[in-house]
Structure formats: structure tokens, C-alpha cells
Design an enzyme around this catalytic site. Structure first.
Site, PDB file in Angstrom:
ATOM      1  N   SER A 138      32.086  -8.003  74.804  1.00  0.00           N
ATOM      2  CA  SER A 138      30.795  -8.684  74.677  1.00  0.00           C
ATOM      3  C   SER A 138      30.804 -10.071  75.314  1.00  0.00           C
ATOM      4  O   SER A 138      29.930 -10.877  75.038  1.00  0.00           O
ATOM      5  CB  SER A 138      30.414  -8.811  73.193  1.00  0.00           C
ATOM      6  N   LYS A 162      26.781 -11.953  64.414  1.00  0.00           N
ATOM      7  CA  LYS A 162      26.757 -12.964  65.480  1.00  0.00           C
ATOM      8  C   LYS A 162      25.573 -13.912  65.325  1.00  0.00           C
ATOM      9  O   LYS A 162      25.688 -15.125  65.556  1.00  0.00           O
ATOM     10  CB  LYS A 162      26.715 -12.265  66.838  1.00  0.00           C
TER      11      LYS A 162
END
Length: 864
Positions: free
Chosen positions: A770, A813
């Protein structure tokens, strides 16, 4: 046949050896050129006297062995020959000069020593021809051991180089065509070159006289005495050595004779005998012989000890069996017997609620137990198995609480948030209320530690009114822990599923399968595969436990699995469960959980009245932001426990204190704040970009830095990056180089400067798919000098063509970004649906930018 009964006649014998027949012991003696079979002679009175037999070559034909009546015993192999050594310490048996070339007799499994008289069985044609030829000549040959006794036709290379010169005393014809040759060992020889191989081996030989120690050698005397003592002990404890050998050993005066006698007659391997023969001198042979004897003595003593223990154990079992039989008879006379066990089992079976098939199986097993003796081990094993069948709640169920409002209140009281899980439980109750029956679903709660996955099971059990059980699967590596062990194994027991149901006492409990992602695979099987039968609603109606060995219905059990990392769960197992994500809590959630649950819990655990421990929301918020970094509340609970212990100490010591904790009290008790770096720290900097990462304890922000240094265009990566992140960095670097014109980068920079990409906190390993767009932004900012926009964070993977790929762990996140003061977040377009599913209060104050390509990322992230 002559018989010598007086001890004085022994002084005239120059050759003696003992024959151990199948009926009696006999002494074969050589006297005046003839052998005599002497019965009942006191061998301990015999004394060896050397006589020279080689002076007359006619001796070899006048031995008179035809008189012996024990030849059939030799032919039938019902005897054991124990050679007796002749000669003094300094002389060999015969004073004879050996020829330079001798016929070589190959010994398959025997070693002849100087001074020993040993019968050898000869069966090979070449050996028979050799023996007959030697008998017709001078009677001398060389006896040499072959290295491998399985070789039928040995070559010179297959034989040892050290052997013994020997004289043939007599040849006996055996009924099976073989020959028994009685050899007298003369002296040790070294075999040189083989001069012929047909019709038999002939070779040059060199005599090797064993060096004798000095007559005053104390070491040699001590060695001989030790050898004699150990040998006698071996004969006493060995069942295979005739006890007559002890008389010979005790009455051999010659030190050389006693050493060679023991070398010849005790049960050594051929390799050991050959090694003893090759020893350079009598002293070296004695040392090696004592070493071998001690080893053999230790082995025999160990065997004897083992046999003694086995005999004692068998005797004990027989004694126990006898006592058990007596006890059983006494109990029968008193009206008490082992039949009481049988009757108790049958009586308990009449009260059980189980099907006809189970009842028939139980009765069959009870009948099997009746046929067993209570003294045998199988009796207790069978009794334990039948007791398990009685303890299991086959058709016993608790009644579900179908008051949905009451169930909702219970769930809300025990856990803050977790709305999706609560709704799923309420849906299950609603269907049961309408339909009356429903196969229990298999729920899997996954998320970071400390968010309440495990404790939720107790709340669900309380809300449903069911019994509660927990199975810890962390580190489980044996399939038998799930399916149970077969009863054929010692120490067999049922699997954890059956044990938990027995402990709960009902067939419809709530069972938590804790840490299902931490099951390991080993050579004992794959426990996660064994769970497939447990957690598949189509299979668990007939779950088979190896120990129980009968199907058990698990369809009414409500299984709730928990996991931190759902990707680590077996894919086939994951497919059978309903996955419910429990993300981390935001700051406001943690404050509510602490004020309504955790503070009260710690007051009760430490015996403190709630009014004496007041923790305001501001203090809780300070603890959360400065002392914990997690998605759950586990660390927060530990810090509150520390406050409770400090307050308990104040109360116990009768110290002055304020009921409400202040900020100063927090720093005094918990120490200086541990975390301050979650705040956004990047402002007006080139090449530094804020990324978002998922960890097992929730989300976190991650800074990615890049810098140019003079060089030749090399790419270097630092910061303990994993393989996936290294690949992301390589792809990002290549993409930037491929689009340098569009990005406004001077091509010469790729040739004159090296690029270093670093992710801070280098001691912490980092990996994950990511960080692609974050690295592209950092690299482009470094090459172009454009600054990164303030309070912007991003997450997403990229390809070489510039496409942005979706990622996971979105909610964790986002919570990390919100804690750090981020205002703008760049996400892949395909993650838009994840944001729409998140509660609005989680995303309040954040602006999301959805991107499909790297160009869009750079346009949003970099200043002009």
C-alpha cells in the site's frame, strides 16, 4: 578309553582343552602322543608343562583320536570347545622354524592365537584341498581372517595381513562332507606377497614374535590380574559361557597363556579379536583386552539389570492380579463387587436423554467392560470412556432468551459500539423466535487486539441465556486436539470441542474459538483443516471425534471465532464463516468505554469504592493520547489498573489524596508521556510524504523520505523494508524515470545522482502492498523540488502503467490519520465503497480524494 582320577597325573599333560557336551563336561588331554578323554578330573589341580612335539614329524600321524567317543557330539554341534593355552611366558608352543612360504587358510569367522588349540570347520573346496595337502606335507599353514565373512570366494585383498602360523593336529571327517580341523597356534605372522592362488592360496610370511614385558613389570602384573578378575565376572554373569572356563582361567599360571586364552575364548567380535592379535606386543594386547572386557562386562550387567527389572515388574503384576482376585472374592462375600461399577453405569444410562443408536452403543460397550478383568489396564480405559458418554449432554439444550429488547439491552450494557455484531446476533434471535429452529451461524470477528472480540462471546451467551465455553487455538499444531485421539493410544482423550461441550453441560452453548489465525501446521496434521468439519453447518450435524468414535451433533452450538489477521486464516475455513470486522475505536469511543466500563471494572478488581477513584474524561483522553497507541483498549485498561493500584496504596497507608486524579498525578504515576509523534510533523518539505499503514494493533502513519546524492543513478532502500515494499519502490522509481518529460525532470539527474529512499524507524520491519503512490510522490518531489501539500496523507499501490490499486485496512488507517491531525486523504477509487460503509463520526473532519492514476495523485499531493 582311559580315565585319570588322581590330580598328580595332570602334571604330565602337555595339551588339554575342555569339551562342553550336551550332557557333561569332559577334559581332552594330550599325553605321550595320544589324546585321552578324562572324566571327573579336578581341573583346578592341573599345571601346564611345555613339551616339544615338533621334533618328530611322525607325531602328526599317531594322535589316536579314533578312540574318542565324542566325535558324534562334535559333528552334531552339541559342544563348545574351550582351548587351553600351553607354554611359558617366554616360549611359544613349538620351537619350529617356519618356511618363507606358507599355505594360507582363510578363516571366515574365527581368529587363531599363538598357543591356542582350536577346532575349525572347513567347508569350501579350496580350503579342503589346502588342508589335505598340508596334512600330507609338513602340517604347517597360515590361518588368516577374511575381512567380510559373507564373501564366499575371497581374494587376497579381502583378507587381513596379520594371522597365525598353525600346525594341523588332526582332521575329522564330518557326515555333511565338511572337515573339522584341530589347529594348534604357533606364532603370529605377517602375510606378504601372495605367490599363488590356485589350487589354494600361498604367500610369503614373516614371523612376528610378540614382545613380552619385563618380568618385573608391575603394570603387566596388574593388567593380568585385572583381566583374570573381569573375565571371571563375565563368565559368572553370562549364560552362554560354560562355567568350566573359570577352572581353566584360575589355573593357568602363564601370563601370556591367560591373555591368549581369554582372547581366544570369550565372546568377542571378529574385529575385536583381530585387533587383539595385531596388538604390538603382549603389554599392548593386555591393555586392549582389559578395555574390551570392561565394555563387555558393562553390557552384560546392563542386560542383567534390565532383565531383573522386567522380572520384578512381571512378578508385581502377577502379585497385583492375585491380590485383586482375593479382593474381588472378599467383596463378593460382603455383597460388594466390581459389578457395582456396571450397575452404576447402567443406572445412570436410564436417566440420559439420548437416541436409540447411542443407547445401543452404550450397552454394547458396557457388555465389553463386563468381560474385562478389573486388574487389567483396559478396564479403567473402558470405564473412562463410558463415563464420558454419560457426561456428554446428548440431547440436553438450554432454552434461548427470545426477549429481543432484553437481549439488546444486555449487549449494549456489556459493549460499547460493535453495532454490526449486535445486529447480527439479534437477527439470529429473531429467526429463532419466528421459525423455532435455525442452524447456528459461524461468526468470525476480526480486528486488532483489545477491541473486545473475545469478551463479546460472554455477552452473547448472557444475552441468549446459554452456557459459555472458550477454546484457545493460539499455537495449536496437533490435529488430535480438535478431533481427539484414538482410544488405541496410551493417554488418549477427546478433542477440545467435545471436552468443552461436556464442561458446559448443554449441546447448544456459545463457544469462542479464540485466535483462529494463529493455528500452526506441523507433522501432526493441520488443525485448521480439522476445524472445517466443526465449522461447516452442512457437516457439523455429524461431527466425528476419534476418541468418542460416534457422531455428535454440533449444529446447535453457536461458534464465534476471533482473529487479528483474517488473511492468515485457512481460505477454506474462512469461506465457511461470516466475517465481521471490528475496527479500532476512535478517541471518543475509548473515552466512553473507559468511563462506563473500565474504571468501574478496576475499582471492583482492587476493592476501591468508585467515589474514591474519579477519573475524568479529560484525564482519560490524556492517557489515551499520550500513553497508548492502539486500536483497542487493552493498554488503556492496564494504565487504569496502575492508577487503581496507586489509589489502593494511598488508602492502605492512610495517606492524603484527592478523589479525582489530576494531570500531575497521571505523570507521577504513569511517568512521562510516551507518545507524541502521532501529530503531523511534515510542513514545507521536499521529498517527505505521509503514508498510512495497517498494523496488528491498528493503523499508523508512516513517513517516506527520499534524497539525491552525487552518483551514477543507483537506487538504494533503507528502513528494514520487506520484499513487497522493495518492489513498490522499484516500480515507483522506474515509473518516474519513464515519465520524466511529463513530470519536468532533467534527464541528466538520473545519471549524475543516486536516489535513496528511507522509511524512518529503521529498526522496525515494514512491509505491505500500500506504499506505491506514496513512494512515487516522494520520488517526484525530490527530483522536481516541488513541496508536498500540508496535512495530506495517502495509501495505495501502483503498477508500471500508472494505475492505482485498492488496499485493505481502510478504517484503521483513517483512524490513524485522524489521530495525527491529517485533513486530506488520497485513496484508490475502488476503496470509495469502504468509506461509505464507515460510520460518519469516524470520517468527520476528513476530506477524501479518490484517484485512479499516478497523475491524479501527483496533481493532488504536490504544490505547483
Amino acid at each position: 578309553m582311559k580315565h585319570f582320577r588322581k590330580k598328580r597325573y595332570f602334571s604330565h599333560f602337555s595339551r588339554t582343552f575342555t569339551i562342553k557336551c550336551h550332557k557333561e563336561s569332559k577334559i581332552l588331554c594330550f599325553f605321550k602322543k595320544k589324546y585321552y578323554l578324562c572324566k571327573d578330573i579336578h581341573i583346578h589341580a592341573y599345571k601346564e608343562i611345555h613339551s616339544n612335539m615338533s621334533k618328530n614329524n611322525d607325531n602328526k600321524d599317531n594322535f589316536g583320536l579314533d578312540e574318542f567317543g565324542f566325535a558324534p557330539d562334535i559333528a552334531d554341534q552339541r559342544h563348545q570347545v574351550i582351548p587351553i593355552i600351553s607354554g611359558n611366558d617366554d616360549d611359544v608352543i613349538e620351537d619350529i622354524k617356519l618356511p618363507e612360504v606358507l599355505p594360507i587358510l582363510t578363516l571366515r569367522s574365527s581368529v587363531l592365537f599363538p598357543g591356542a588349540i582350536t577346532p575349525i570347520t572347513v567347508g569350501r573346496e579350496k580350503s579342503i584341498a589346502l588342508v589335505r595337502a598340508v596334512q600330507a606335507d609338513n602340517g604347517l599353514l597360515g590361518a588368516v581372517l577374511q575381512r567380510n565373512n559373507e564373501i564366499e570366494t575371497p581374494t587376497p585383498d579381502d583378507m587381513y595381513r596379520i594371522g597365525t602360523a598353525a600346525r594341523i593336529l588332526k582332521i575329522l571327517e564330518m557326515p555333511n562332507g565338511n572337515l573339522t580341523v584341530i589347529l594348534s597356534g604357533l606364532e603370529k605372522i605377517e602375510v606378504g606377497e601372495y605367490v599363488s592362488t590356485e589350487p589354494f592360496f600361498k604367500a610369503t610370511v614373516t614371523p612376528l614374535l610378540d614382545a613380552s614385558p619385563e618380568s618385573s613389570s608391575v603394570e603387566f602384573d596388574a593388567l593380568v590380574d585385572s583381566i583374570r578378575d573381569v573375565a571371571l565376572n563375565i563368565i559368572n554373569i553370562s549364560p552362554s559361557i560354560p562355567k568350566e572356563a573359570t577352572f581353566a582361567i584360575k589355573n593357568i599360571d602363564s601370563k601370556r597363556g591367560i591373555v591368549n586364552f581369554i582372547c581366544s575364548n570369550l565372546e568377542f567380535t571378529d574385529d575385536d579379536r583381530q585387533m587383539l592379535l595385531e596388538a604390538p606386543g603382549l603389554l599392548a594386547r593386555s591393555r586392549k583386552l582389559l578395555e574390551i572386557l570392561i565394555r563387555e562386562q558393562q553390557l552384560l550387567e546392563l542386560k542383567q539389570d534390565i532383565q531383573s527389572k522386567v522380572k520384578q515388574e512381571i512378578d508385581k503384576q502377577q502379585r497385583d492380579y492375585y491380590l485383586q482376585q482375593q479382593m474381588r472374592t472378599i467383596q463378593q462375600e460382603l455383597g460388594e463387587s466390581d459389578d457395582d461399577d456396571i450397575s452404576r453405569l447402567r443406572e445412570a444410562a436410564t436417566k440420559k436423554k439420548w437416541g436409540k443408536h447411542i443407547a445401543e452403543l452404550f450397552e454394547k460397550e458396557v457388555a465389553k467392560m463386563e468381560r474385562l478383568n478389573p486388574a487389567v489396564a483396559e478396564y479403567s480405559v473402558q470405564l473412562t470412556y463410558l463415563q464420558l458418554m454419560l457426561d456428554l449432554p446428548w440431547d440436553e439444550y438450554t432454552e434461548d432468551n427470545l426477549d429481543l429488547r432484553c437481549a439488546r439491552e444486555q449487549l449494549d450494557a456489556d459493549h460499547f459500539g460493535l453495532e454490526e455484531v449486535k445486529e447480527r446476533i439479534l437477527e439470529h434471535l429473531a429467526v429463532i423466535k419466528l421459525k423455532g429452529d435455525l442452524k447456528s451461524p459461524i461468526l468470525c470477528l476480526y480486528g486488532p487486539p483489545g477491541v473486545g472480540k473475545t469478551s463479546l462471546g460472554k455477552s452473547v451467551a448472557t444475552a441468549l441465556g446459554r452456557k459459555f465455553g472458550r477454546i484457545a487455538l493460539g499455537g495449536l499444531h496437533d490435529e488430535a486436539e480438535i478431533r481427539g485421539h484414538r482410544r488405541t493410544y496410551i493417554g488418549a482423550m477427546p478433542g477440545r470441542v467435545i471436552e468443552t461441550i461436556k464442561r458446559c453441560g448443554s449441546s447448544n452453548p456459545v463457544i469462542i474459538l479464540d485466535e483462529v489465525d494463529k493455528i500452526t501446521v506441523s507433522n501432526h496434521g493441520d488443525p485448521s483443516s480439522a476445524l472445517l468439519e466443526v465449522l461447516d453447518p452442512e457437516q457439523n450435524t455429524t461431527f466425528h471425534d476419534n476418541y468418542l468414535d460416534v457422531e455428535y451433533d454440533l449444529s446447535k452450538v453457536l461458534f464465534i471465532a476471533t482473529a487479528n489477521d483474517i488473511s492468515a486464516v485457512n481460505p477454506a475455513l474462512r469461506d465457511r464463516m461470516e466475517l465481521i470486522n471490528i475496527p479500532g475505536y476512535i478517541l471518543e469511543d475509548k473515552v466512553q468505554i473507559a468511563s462506563t466500563h473500565l474504571v468501574k471494572k478496576q475499582c471492583e478488581a482492587h476493592g476501591i469504592d468508585e467515589e474514591k477513584m474519579v477519573v475524568s474524561n479529560e484525564i482519560i483522553e490524556k492517557i489515551i493520547s499520550e500513553y497508548t497507541r492502539e486500536s483497542g483498549v487493552r493498554s488503556l485498561d492496564k494504565h487504569l489498573a496502575k492508577l487503581a493500584r496507586a489509589r489502593a496504596k494511598n488508602i492502605a497507608f492512610e495517606e492524603q489524596y484527592e478523589n479525582a486524579f489530576s494531570a500531575g498525578d497521571i505523570e507521577e504515576i504513569l511517568g512521562k508521556p510516551k507518545f507524541r509523534n502521532d501529530e503531523y510533523e511534515v510542513k514545507d518539505m521536499v521529498g517527505v510524504v505521509t503514508g498510512l499503514a495497517w498494523t496488528q494493533v491498528g493503523g499508523d502513519i508512516l513517513y517516506i523520505e527520499s534524497i539525491l546524492t552525487p552518483g551514477k543513478g543507483k537506487l538504494s532502500l533503507t528502513g528494514s523494508l520487506g520484499d513487497v515494499m522493495k518492489e513498490s519502490a522499484t516500480i515507483a522509481f522506474e515509473w518516474v524515470k519513464a515519465h520524466y518529460e511529463e513530470l519536468g525532470i532533467d534527464a541528466e539527474k538520473f545519471e549524475k545522482y543516486d536516489l535513496n529512499i528511507h522509511v524512518p524507524e529503521g529498526a522496525t520491519p515494514k512491509d505491505g502492498p500500500s506504499a506505491g503512490i506514496t513512494m512515487i510522490t516522494s520520488i517526484t518531489s525530490t527530483y522536481t523540488g516541488r513541496k508536498v501539500r500540508e496535512r495530506v496523507a495517502m495509501t495505495g499501490e501502483t503498477t508500471l502503467r500508472g494505475r492505482v490499486l485498492p488496499i485493505g485496512g481502510v478504517k484503521e488507517k483513517i483512524l490513524a490519520a485522524k489521530r495525527a491531525g491529517i485533513t486530506d486523504i488520497l485513496l484508490p477509487e475502488e476503496n470509495r465503497r469502504d468509506i461509505e460503509e464507515i460510520t460518519k463520526e469516524y470520517v468527520e473532519g476528513l476530506t477524501f480524494h479518490y484517484v485512479r492514476s499516478n497523475d491524479q495523485v501527483l496533481a493532488l499531493a504536490l504544490q505547483e
